[in-house]
Every structure is written in C-alpha cells, then in structure tokens.
Design a protein around this motif. Sequence first.
Motif, PDB file in Angstrom:
ATOM      1  N   UNK A 105       0.859  -1.182   0.000  1.00  0.00           N
ATOM      2  CA  UNK A 105       0.000   0.000   0.000  1.00  0.00           C
ATOM      3  C   UNK A 105       0.892   1.227   0.000  1.00  0.00           C
ATOM      4  N   UNK A 106       0.671   2.101  -0.980  1.00  0.00           N
ATOM      5  CA  UNK A 106       1.440   3.329  -1.133  1.00  0.00           C
ATOM      6  C   UNK A 106       0.524   4.487  -0.754  1.00  0.00           C
ATOM      7  N   UNK A 107       0.908   5.230   0.281  1.00  0.00           N
ATOM      8  CA  UNK A 107       0.140   6.387   0.734  1.00  0.00           C
ATOM      9  C   UNK A 107       0.752   7.633   0.129  1.00  0.00           C
ATOM     10  N   UNK A 125      -5.842   9.021  -0.157  1.00  0.00           N
ATOM     11  CA  UNK A 125      -5.094   8.893  -1.409  1.00  0.00           C
ATOM     12  C   UNK A 125      -4.056   7.796  -1.241  1.00  0.00           C
ATOM     13  N   UNK A 126      -4.510   6.547  -1.412  1.00  0.00           N
ATOM     14  CA  UNK A 126      -3.582   5.445  -1.306  1.00  0.00           C
ATOM     15  C   UNK A 126      -3.808   4.487  -2.471  1.00  0.00           C
ATOM     16  N   UNK A 127      -2.738   3.812  -2.835  1.00  0.00           N
ATOM     17  CA  UNK A 127      -2.750   2.864  -3.942  1.00  0.00           C
ATOM     18  C   UNK A 127      -2.327   1.512  -3.371  1.00  0.00           C
ATOM     19  N   UNK A 128      -3.096   0.474  -3.664  1.00  0.00           N
ATOM     20  CA  UNK A 128      -2.736  -0.864  -3.205  1.00  0.00           C
ATOM     21  C   UNK A 128      -2.387  -1.739  -4.406  1.00  0.00           C
ATOM     22  N   UNK A 129      -1.294  -2.473  -4.260  1.00  0.00           N
ATOM     23  CA  UNK A 129      -0.899  -3.458  -5.259  1.00  0.00           C
ATOM     24  C   UNK A 129      -1.108  -4.825  -4.613  1.00  0.00           C
TER      25      UNK A 129
END
Length: 152
Positions: free
Chosen positions: A112-114, A121-125
């Motif tokens: 998880x990129x915050x 506003x976070x992106x999960x891979x």
Amino acid sequence: METLDPRVRFLWAAGALVTAAVLGAAGFALVRFGVPVPGTGVLAVVVVVAVAGAVLAVLRYRVWRFEVREDSLYLVRGVLTRTDTSVPFVRVQHVDTRRGPVERAVGLASVVVYTAGTRGADIAIPGLTPERAGELRERLRDLATESELDAV
C-alpha cells in the motif's frame, strides 16, 4: 510491466463466492419466513453472482499490471473502466505491506502506497508474494526518499 501472482485470482473468486453465499442465505431466510420470493430465483441469483465473480476475477487478473519507473509508480487496472495511474515518488508519504488472514492463508501480500494530497489517497498493489511485497516496499521507500532529497 509486472503482473500479479496467479493465486490472486482464487482470492478474488473466493470473495465473490462469499458474497454469493451471503446473498443465498439472505434469500433463503426470506423464503423461510414466508416472504414471497421464489426459491429458484434465489438460487439463480446465487449462481449468477458466483459465476460473474469468477469471470471478473480472471478478467481483473489479465488487466492488472504495474511498473516501477524512473520517477513514478505506474499502474494499469480495471475491467469495465480501465484506470491508468502514475504516482510520482515525490508524492509518496509512506509505504506498507499488508497481509490479511485470507491473504496469509493463500500466501500473498499487498503493498500500500500512501500519497500526499487528498484524504484516502492510497494505492494498493495486491497479489504479491510476501518476499516480492517486501522488496517492492523497500524499493519504493528508497525511491521516495531519493526524490524527496532531489526536490530540496
């Protein structure tokens, strides 16, 4: 571009099966309590949700890609609505790995990129092996730190 671990398809399909089971239980409870809902209709809904979820899991897997570029993290995802996201490293606040109980059971993890900016506003891979998730977390952290130093 890098793909996800194939086991993530089973994780996503299992989520659809759980949803179908909950809908089925609710539908049959309605039938049991005398609500005029045809039992075959409930069964049809359960089957459609389960099959659609399994197909969607396969399609999601075929589309999901990510790449660590020189200055950003690039992601492509989405079945009906394709989303291409570029996250500049200068916007990255922190990076976590996440392993819920189901992910641990399947042997997968997520990164998880915050990011700075708006709330949430976070992106999960998803769908990474724990080793790959740890490597990616460290690499993204290092790149974010480097970009922060370059911006000063």
